[in-house]
Design an enzyme around this catalytic site. Structure first.
Site, PDB file in Angstrom:
ATOM      1  N   GLU A  30       0.820  -1.215   0.000  1.00 30.04           N
ATOM      2  CA  GLU A  30       0.000   0.000   0.000  1.00 30.04           C
ATOM      3  C   GLU A  30       0.855   1.267   0.000  1.00 30.04           C
ATOM      4  O   GLU A  30       0.558   2.242   0.670  1.00 30.04           O
ATOM      5  CB  GLU A  30      -0.962  -0.005   1.184  1.00 30.04           C
ATOM      6  CG  GLU A  30      -1.944  -1.167   1.154  1.00 30.04           C
ATOM      7  CD  GLU A  30      -2.932  -1.138   2.300  1.00 30.04           C
ATOM      8  OE1 GLU A  30      -4.121  -1.390   2.055  1.00 30.04           O
ATOM      9  OE2 GLU A  30      -2.511  -0.869   3.443  1.00 30.04           O
ATOM     10  N   ASP A  47      -8.383  -9.372   3.210  1.00 23.19           N
ATOM     11  CA  ASP A  47      -8.222  -8.254   4.148  1.00 23.19           C
ATOM     12  C   ASP A  47      -9.355  -8.213   5.170  1.00 23.19           C
ATOM     13  O   ASP A  47     -10.248  -7.362   5.074  1.00 23.19           O
ATOM     14  CB  ASP A  47      -8.170  -6.933   3.376  1.00 23.19           C
ATOM     15  CG  ASP A  47      -7.803  -5.744   4.262  1.00 23.19           C
ATOM     16  OD1 ASP A  47      -7.303  -5.963   5.379  1.00 23.19           O
ATOM     17  OD2 ASP A  47      -8.012  -4.596   3.831  1.00 23.19           O
ATOM     18  N   GLU A  77     -13.453  -3.025  10.924  1.00 26.85           N
ATOM     19  CA  GLU A  77     -13.330  -2.206   9.726  1.00 26.85           C
ATOM     20  C   GLU A  77     -14.343  -2.585   8.653  1.00 26.85           C
ATOM     21  O   GLU A  77     -14.874  -1.725   7.962  1.00 26.85           O
ATOM     22  CB  GLU A  77     -11.906  -2.337   9.184  1.00 26.85           C
ATOM     23  CG  GLU A  77     -11.658  -1.660   7.859  1.00 26.85           C
ATOM     24  CD  GLU A  77     -10.254  -1.906   7.338  1.00 26.85           C
ATOM     25  OE1 GLU A  77      -9.961  -1.476   6.210  1.00 26.85           O
ATOM     26  OE2 GLU A  77      -9.445  -2.536   8.061  1.00 26.85           O
TER      27      GLU A  77
END
Length: 714
Positions: A303, A377, A405
């Site tokens: 990332e 993820d 999340e």
């Protein structure tokens, strides 16, 4: 006036006794009258040393707990003069325990015994260990038995952790924002440290010690190099002093390019002698400030983060450079395996395996690869990561996400115990049947010298710590499963409910049932049948299965579901990306075979036509719509169950949970309607009989935007 005064007085009394969740599961309220007399007889007094900071923490916690639970203050005895003493210590700190010659071999520093015993002819409860930290863990276990009314006159508890490193990863930034945090600001008030130590830090340490967590990474994996400057090391050292008596070691996330950003070098090449010297000097400075520093967590070449690949080096080169600097101090490197190349590799699920398996055996002995539970993820459901079992010469450390999340942030009730259990008990078949993920990470499958589990923390500055009452359970179950990866999620939930709300069966049974069903409900109303990553781009709040057009395809939901007029799902069999081949042969065959693959992973591994016949006889389209509706129905049922408990749980916490369940029901319906509307626009199939049409046209859902959704600091 008199009447108003009386009402005001009553309200002030009620307010004084209101509960806000601050006490977490360390809620030492008076036990039911049915057990109080017997428990008071078993715990008339406490005999515990208080010479060291950890001994004092254990003694003080025991006295605090007994005073609250038994509605009295057991006096500390100078000697065992009568039955009912609780005797705490090690053979070195307690002559009474030394005399008993208990079987403490094999318990290590952190293990403990809780035994019923006779001392000078009198009945006693003994909490014994080889080290002070073991006695502290034992005290918390004894208090848990009291809180959950499971204390008996005959005790024979023997415990030691299965994993060495049990760590919370705080994705906290130096400005007190928290990436993927939904409970206010960072717990760490960096501006006031090191001079002001908020009492919350001690309560945080107590809570962690009570569930066996022994490490905390203070800063975000997307790290600022400033975290390693003398100014911030002094702040970290102050926190380490608070945590030390509770057995918690401090770790820091390190930015790989720190030698350039704060060291004045022109390179961060891990094979450059100047860079290696800089890291040795920096690590030595850290240990001068924090003698028991645990080590470094690193996110590299992922990332956009800098890393060794920037210089043509491997992950092993980068990790080993840091490991060499830490080794003289007995520190460790936790090197994250969450990586994916900037170029589109065809299937993001394959990238970590492809990068790391060729490096098996090349890492130093004090390096652990920190691997997410699934290959994408932290999705509501993923198959276990194929790296587990595929690197027999490298210690692998589990990384779970405690903060939700992708699971509704703080307002959705989603108990993660079943998710953790599902992953840990999955069989990798790496060395035949029984090669579970739990056995991979505890080292028993491959005889690794070091083991661990990390959880991305969900705590913050909110008064209730986690943003909601039920998110506390996810912190709690993480600690319990880090101590024992084979712990039962339902039993842990039962303990948590009893410690947090009530021991009354009419409360415990329905609340535990809600918790155990909640994760499956969320999967159904978000990503059923193996779908994944349908959340809005970036903020991950709410559904956006139509989202496309990012800089790279694997940031978009359309990349993961691949729905079109013909069908839906990601083909990861030999006819597609062949990601299934990364698993051991028995697992790969099962996932690749439509007659064997669990339906919960169906669309993860297969692209299928809308009219594909499920085992139930339904079409795939009908089953998909039904799953979305079932998820909503489960939330409605949870909300009704909670409403029925009014009056049996304190009003403040009951009202908060009720409000959040209302939010969850509304947002579950939003998920259902938006996804059904979008997928119907592609499938062109009518809704199954009895299934209501979405509340709005698809254009309504696609028009929604959330530029200020919480927790997204990127």
């Amino acid at each position: 006036m008199t009447c108003l005064l009386a009402v005001a007085l009553l309200m002030s009394v009620q307010s004084a006794h209101a509960e806000d969740g601050y006490d977490l599961w360390l809620r030492y309220r008076s036990l039911p009258a049915t057990v109080l007399p017997a428990y008071r007889a078993l715990a008339r007094g406490v005999l515990a040393p208080a010479e060291t900071a950890t001994q004092r923490a254990a003694r003080d916690e025991l006295l605090r707990g007994l005073e609250g639970l038994l509605d009295q203050g057991p006096e500390r005895l100078d000697a065992v003069k009568a039955g009912g003493a609780i005797v705490v210590g090690t053979p070195a700190s307690s002559p009474d325990i030394a005399t008993l010659k208990l079987p403490l071999e094999g318990l290590g520093r952190e293990g403990y015994l809780i035994r019923s015993a006779k001392i000078d002819g009198h009945a006693a409860i003994v909490v014994a260990a080889n080290d002070d930290i073991g006695t502290l863990y034992g005290v918390f276990h004894l208090l848990r038995l009291l809180q959950t009314t499971q204390l008996s006159q005959t005790l024979a508890v023997r415990e030691r952790p299965d994993l060495q490193l049990r760590v919370l990863d705080h994705w906290d930034n130096l400005d007190r924002s928290v990436e993927r945090g939904y409970a206010g600001q960072s717990l760490w008030d960096w501006q006031k440290l090191p001079d002001w130590l908020d009492p919350r830090y001690t309560d945080y340490a107590r809570a962690n010690a009570s569930i066996g967590i022994n490490g905390a990474v203070l800063n975000n994996v997307n790290a600022s190099a400033q975290s390693l400057t003398p100014q911030y090391l002094a702040k970290a050292a102050a926190l380490a002093r608070v945590m030390r008596p509770y057995g918690i070691r401090i770790y820091l996330s390190a930015r790989f390019s720190a030698p350039m950003e704060i060291g004045g070098l022109t390179t961060a090449d891990p094979l450059d002698p100047q860079v290696r010297r800089w890291w040795r000097d920096k690590v030595s400075a850290i240990y001068r400030a924090i003698p028991d520093f645990g080590g470094l967590l690193v996110k590299a070449n992922s990332e956009g983060q800098p890393g060794p690949q920037d210089y043509g080096r491997s992950h092993a080169d980068g990790a080993n450079m840091l490991a060499d600097a830490l080794a003289p101090h007995h520190g460790v490197v936790m090197w994250r395996a969450f990586v994916y190349a900037h170029e589109d590799a065809g299937d993001r699920a394959k990238q970590a395996y492809d990068e790391f398996v060729p490096l098996d055996g090349e890492f130093r002995r004090n390096v652990l690869l920190q691997v997410k539970n699934g290959p994408i993820d932290f999705q509501p459901r993923e198959p276990f990561h194929p790296l587990f079992g595929a690197m027999p010469r490298t210690p692998l450390m589990m990384e779970f996400q405690i903060t939700k999340e992708y699971l509704g942030f703080a307002t959705h009730l989603v108990y993660l115990g079943p998710l953790y259990q599902e992953t840990l008990r999955a069989d990798t078949y790496a060395q035949g049947r029984g090669s579970t993920v739990a056995r991979v990470i505890d080292g028993s499958l491959q005889q690794a010298g070091i083991s661990g589990m990390a959880g991305v923390a969900n705590v913050g500055s909110d008064r209730n710590w986690t943003g909601s009452q039920f998110d506390q359970a996810n912190w709690y179950v993480f600690g319990r499963m880090a101590w024992n990866p084979m712990a039962d999620a339902r039993q842990v939930a039962d303990d948590w409910v009893r410690m947090t709300f009530s021991n009354a069966p009419q409360v415990v049974q329905p609340v535990v049932s809600m918790m155990m069903r909640s994760r499956e409900a969320a999967v159904d109303y978000m990503t059923p049948l193996g779908l994944a990553h349908l959340m809005g781009r970036g903020h991950h709040y709410g559904p956006a299965p139509w989202d496309a057009g990012s800089e790279r395809p694997d940031w978009d939901p359309v990349y993961y579901h691949r729905a079109d007029a013909r069908g839906i799902g990601f083909d990861r069999t030999a006819s597609g990306s062949n990601a299934v081949a990364q698993y051991a042969a028995p697992v790969a065959r099962r996932f690749a075979d439509l007659s064997q693959v669990p339906e919960q992973y169906l669309l993860w591994f297969h692209h299928l036509p809308w009219d594909y016949r499920m085992r139930s006889g339904q079409t795939l389209w009908a089953a998909l719509v039904q799953r979305y509706g079932h998820g909503v129905d489960e939330v409605k049922a949870m909300r009704a169950t909670w409403a029925s408990l009014s009056g049996q749980i304190d009003p403040q916490r009951h009202d908060e949970v009720a409000a959040f369940l209302a939010i969850q029901q509304r947002e579950a319906m939003w998920w259902r309607d938006a996804c059904v509307a979008y997928f119907q626009s592609l499938s062109q199939r009518p809704l199954p009989p009895g299934e209501p049409a979405p509340s709005h046209p698809l254009s309504y859902y696609t028009s929604l935007s959330f530029p200020f959704a919480p927790g997204n600091t990127q």
